[in-house]
Motif scaffolding. Structure first.
Motif, PDB file in Angstrom:
ATOM      1  N   GLY A  44      54.245 100.400  38.837  1.00 19.21           N
ATOM      2  CA  GLY A  44      54.552 101.762  39.252  1.00 19.21           C
ATOM      3  C   GLY A  44      53.321 102.631  39.326  1.00 19.21           C
ATOM      4  N   GLY A  45      53.478 103.876  38.886  1.00 16.12           N
ATOM      5  CA  GLY A  45      52.396 104.840  38.987  1.00 16.12           C
ATOM      6  C   GLY A  45      52.039 105.451  37.652  1.00 16.12           C
ATOM      7  N   MET A  46      50.747 105.728  37.487  1.00 18.16           N
ATOM      8  CA  MET A  46      50.265 106.437  36.299  1.00 18.16           C
ATOM      9  C   MET A  46      49.443 107.628  36.729  1.00 18.16           C
ATOM     10  SD  MET A  46      49.479 103.714  33.317  1.00 18.16           S
ATOM     11  CE  MET A  46      48.993 105.104  32.327  1.00 18.16           C
ATOM     12  N   ARG A  47      49.628 108.730  36.034  1.00 17.89           N
ATOM     13  CA  ARG A  47      48.932 109.981  36.311  1.00 17.89           C
ATOM     14  C   ARG A  47      47.654 110.069  35.474  1.00 17.89           C
ATOM     15  NH1 ARG A  47      50.987 114.559  38.279  1.00 17.89           N
ATOM     16  NH2 ARG A  47      53.084 113.750  38.189  1.00 17.89           N
ATOM     17  N   ILE A  75      49.725 101.008  39.346  1.00 21.05           N
ATOM     18  CA  ILE A  75      49.429 100.096  38.240  1.00 21.05           C
ATOM     19  C   ILE A  75      50.291  98.847  38.332  1.00 21.05           C
ATOM     20  CG2 ILE A  75      50.978 101.431  36.760  1.00 21.05           C
ATOM     21  CD1 ILE A  75      49.647 100.192  34.330  1.00 21.05           C
ATOM     22  N   VAL A  76      49.673  97.735  38.028  1.00 24.95           N
ATOM     23  CA  VAL A  76      50.387  96.513  37.709  1.00 24.95           C
ATOM     24  C   VAL A  76      49.798  96.076  36.367  1.00 24.95           C
ATOM     25  CG1 VAL A  76      48.822  95.014  39.048  1.00 24.95           C
ATOM     26  CG2 VAL A  76      51.105  94.225  38.473  1.00 24.95           C
ATOM     27  N   GLY A  94      45.787  96.101  32.483  1.00 26.14           N
ATOM     28  CA  GLY A  94      46.327  96.387  33.794  1.00 26.14           C
ATOM     29  C   GLY A  94      45.255  96.606  34.838  1.00 26.14           C
ATOM     30  N   ALA A  95      45.706  96.599  36.074  1.00 27.11           N
ATOM     31  CA  ALA A  95      44.862  96.961  37.209  1.00 27.11           C
ATOM     32  C   ALA A  95      45.390  98.298  37.713  1.00 27.11           C
ATOM     33  CB  ALA A  95      44.949  95.907  38.302  1.00 27.11           C
ATOM     34  N   PHE A  96      44.474  99.260  37.876  1.00 26.33           N
ATOM     35  CA  PHE A  96      44.807 100.626  38.240  1.00 26.33           C
ATOM     36  C   PHE A  96      44.084 100.952  39.548  1.00 26.33           C
ATOM     37  CE2 PHE A  96      44.602  99.930  33.729  1.00 26.33           C
ATOM     38  CZ  PHE A  96      45.807 100.451  33.254  1.00 26.33           C
ATOM     39  N   GLY A  97      44.837 101.201  40.616  1.00 25.83           N
ATOM     40  CA  GLY A  97      44.220 101.381  41.920  1.00 25.83           C
ATOM     41  C   GLY A  97      44.484 102.741  42.534  1.00 25.83           C
ATOM     42  N   LYS A  98      43.467 103.261  43.234  1.00 25.98           N
ATOM     43  CA  LYS A  98      43.576 104.517  43.985  1.00 25.98           C
ATOM     44  C   LYS A  98      42.709 104.359  45.227  1.00 25.98           C
ATOM     45  CE  LYS A  98      44.475 109.047  44.354  1.00 25.98           C
ATOM     46  NZ  LYS A  98      45.712 109.738  44.127  1.00 25.98           N
ATOM     47  N   ALA A 119      59.408  98.953  33.673  1.00 22.09           N
ATOM     48  CA  ALA A 119      58.973  98.013  32.636  1.00 22.09           C
ATOM     49  C   ALA A 119      60.047  96.942  32.473  1.00 22.09           C
ATOM     50  CB  ALA A 119      58.760  98.738  31.316  1.00 22.09           C
ATOM     51  N   VAL A 120      59.604  95.700  32.339  1.00 18.87           N
ATOM     52  CA  VAL A 120      60.481  94.595  31.999  1.00 18.87           C
ATOM     53  C   VAL A 120      59.917  93.982  30.724  1.00 18.87           C
ATOM     54  CG1 VAL A 120      61.452  92.375  32.697  1.00 18.87           C
ATOM     55  CG2 VAL A 120      61.073  94.173  34.415  1.00 18.87           C
TER      56      VAL A 120
END
Length: 144
Positions: A44-47, A75-76, A94-98, A119-120
């Protein structure tokens, strides 16, 4: 190498809303559900987020290099939950992309959802693994 063999227990699916604390929500679910060992996936997304992107030098104890997300990122992530001092302790990479920039690291501080994050959580039964402070590295490590 040390290892134990367990089985998959309950599976928890969660949706974190905008501006919720990701790490705190994972702790809360594990505590509420009595989950002592688990693996989880995030999507999903993180701020906001503060991640460790490696040690400054290859030495023990390591001195972490910190990076801030500071704005929305996709994020994944994958992580584990094991108890430390009878409370759930999250370890998340995690990998955080923008746009065309990607940061990969260990999320340790500030973990705010942007819009939605899924989340799972897969409970692991039949193992007695815990996290303990390692005096040599100064890190909280898995103990089997």
């Amino acid at each position: 190498m040390k290892y134990q063999v367990g089985k998959a227990g309950r599976i928890v699916v969660a949706r974190f809303e905008d501006r919720e604390d990701v790490i705190e929500n994972l702790h809360s679910i594990a505590e509420k559900e009595g989950i002592k060992a688990a693996a989880f996936y995030l999507l999903g997304g993180m701020r906001e987020g503060r991640i460790v992107v490696g040690p400054e030098k290859d030495e023990i104890p390591p001195k972490p290099v910190w990076k801030e997300l500071g704005e929305s990122h996709e994020i994944v992530g994958f992580g584990t939950i094991f108890n430390q001092d009878n409370k759930p302790k999250v370890h998340l990479h995690g990998a955080f992309g923008k746009k065309d920039m990607v940061k990969v690291g260990c999320l340790r501080e500030k973990s705010e959802t942007f819009l939605v994050l899924e989340a799972v959580i897969i409970e692991i039964t039949g193992v007695n693994a815990v996290r303990e402070l390692d005096p040599v590295s100064g890190l909280t490590l898995l103990k089997l």
